[in-house]
Design a protein around this motif. Sequence first.
Motif, PDB file in Angstrom:
ATOM      1  N   ASN A  37       2.490   3.796   6.511  1.00 32.99           N
ATOM      2  CA  ASN A  37       1.290   3.915   6.026  1.00 32.99           C
ATOM      3  C   ASN A  37       1.287   3.810   4.443  1.00 32.99           C
ATOM      4  O   ASN A  37       2.438   3.699   3.842  1.00 32.99           O
ATOM      5  N   TRP A  52       5.138   4.095  13.668  1.00 36.97           N
ATOM      6  CA  TRP A  52       5.007   2.520  13.629  1.00 36.97           C
ATOM      7  C   TRP A  52       3.840   1.924  13.594  1.00 36.97           C
ATOM      8  O   TRP A  52       3.108   1.696  14.539  1.00 36.97           O
ATOM      9  N   LEU A  53       3.371   1.329  12.583  1.00 36.32           N
ATOM     10  CA  LEU A  53       2.072   1.026  12.320  1.00 36.32           C
ATOM     11  C   LEU A  53       2.107  -0.550  12.345  1.00 36.32           C
ATOM     12  O   LEU A  53       2.234  -1.412  11.273  1.00 36.32           O
ATOM     13  N   PHE A  54       2.122  -1.328  13.652  1.00 29.94           N
ATOM     14  CA  PHE A  54       2.095  -2.828  13.823  1.00 29.94           C
ATOM     15  C   PHE A  54       0.791  -3.300  13.301  1.00 29.94           C
ATOM     16  O   PHE A  54       0.659  -4.560  13.267  1.00 29.94           O
ATOM     17  N   GLU A  55      -0.323  -2.219  12.979  1.00 32.07           N
ATOM     18  CA  GLU A  55      -1.410  -3.042  12.758  1.00 32.07           C
ATOM     19  C   GLU A  55      -1.467  -3.397  11.415  1.00 32.07           C
ATOM     20  O   GLU A  55      -2.569  -4.223  11.021  1.00 32.07           O
ATOM     21  N   ASN A  56      -0.557  -2.913  10.637  1.00 25.63           N
ATOM     22  CA  ASN A  56      -0.426  -3.836   9.367  1.00 25.63           C
ATOM     23  C   ASN A  56      -0.282  -5.231   9.022  1.00 25.63           C
ATOM     24  O   ASN A  56      -0.997  -5.741   8.492  1.00 25.63           O
ATOM     25  N   TYR A  57       0.319  -5.607  10.388  1.00 25.27           N
ATOM     26  CA  TYR A  57       0.510  -7.116  10.428  1.00 25.27           C
ATOM     27  C   TYR A  57      -0.731  -7.828  10.868  1.00 25.27           C
ATOM     28  O   TYR A  57      -1.149  -9.014  10.509  1.00 25.27           O
ATOM     29  N   VAL A  58      -1.490  -7.150  11.833  1.00 22.32           N
ATOM     30  CA  VAL A  58      -2.932  -7.621  11.972  1.00 22.32           C
ATOM     31  C   VAL A  58      -3.678  -7.744  10.690  1.00 22.32           C
ATOM     32  O   VAL A  58      -4.497  -8.511  10.750  1.00 22.32           O
ATOM     33  N   THR A  59      -3.631  -6.607  10.073  1.00 24.03           N
ATOM     34  CA  THR A  59      -4.686  -6.554   8.933  1.00 24.03           C
ATOM     35  C   THR A  59      -4.192  -7.590   7.843  1.00 24.03           C
ATOM     36  O   THR A  59      -4.952  -8.225   7.282  1.00 24.03           O
ATOM     37  N   LYS A  62      -5.471 -11.070   9.134  1.00 22.65           N
ATOM     38  CA  LYS A  62      -6.943 -11.053   8.951  1.00 22.65           C
ATOM     39  C   LYS A  62      -7.601 -11.291   7.533  1.00 22.65           C
ATOM     40  O   LYS A  62      -8.297 -12.074   7.431  1.00 22.65           O
ATOM     41  N   LEU A 240       1.360  -3.184   3.158  1.00 20.54           N
ATOM     42  CA  LEU A 240       0.677  -4.487   3.579  1.00 20.54           C
ATOM     43  C   LEU A 240       1.505  -5.498   2.584  1.00 20.54           C
ATOM     44  O   LEU A 240       1.621  -6.704   3.305  1.00 20.54           O
TER      45      LEU A 240
END
Length: 274
Positions: A37, A52-59, A62, A240
Amino acid sequence: MRVRQRVQTIIVELMLILLSLTIIVPLLLMILGSFMNNIEVMQFKIQLPEKWLFENYVTVFKEGGLARAFVNGVVITVISCSVNIVTSSAAAFILARRETKLSSFLYLFFFMGLIAPMSTITTIRVVQWLGFYGSISSVVFIYAALNMAFSIFLYSGFVKSLNKSLDEAAFIEGANALQVFLKIITPLLLPVNATVAIMVFMGVWNDISIPLYFLPDSSNWTMPLSVYNFYGMYSRDWNLIFAVLVLTSLPVIILYVFAQKFIVSGMTAGAMKG
């Protein structure tokens, strides 16, 4: 004597290990930080993320528009490499085989490209005069031309190491110069082709200056330039930023890991055959 050599070997190995840490440590910080984070990443420590924040790559995909930038980068890099390989290998074949004053002058002329820098303003004016400023094709031709000096240098050294009897035998059989190049010389150029492709790929993929000056439309931007723009918007979110950097460097890392042997073999191909 053996003890001295052993000590020297150990010292060299320790120095190489220390030098490798200058690459490994930042790389680990970048990879691990891309899954943290925005508060945890500010510690800049080599440690596993609490979550583990894999959503960083999704953000990143996008918000950063990296999908289009990735496609642009692949198109520009692949076409630039292809144009450079075809033109440089053909030019090097002629320059290496024709022992004339003109060939020697042209070889030195191309060799000067390794030293002389590109004049950006003049090149912009030339591209504008030709009518394709701002297009991907302009960047492709510029990259192919910028890397031509290094490529011709490699190809010429390799072609000179090849025995001329191969050409003479083909000419006796009725082949012309183009057929000799395509059917005799080109298959032998595979090690150098691989080296040139890798070196040009890494140089073009990582470059930011040429797209910045010659691609004013952001829809044509490549990955490194998109990272530059993304950093301006999310300069405080290092997690990010690290994710963007991982995605940008991943193709080059994968290519180098699996093709590094071709770089060495291509660089030494001429010497080995000579």
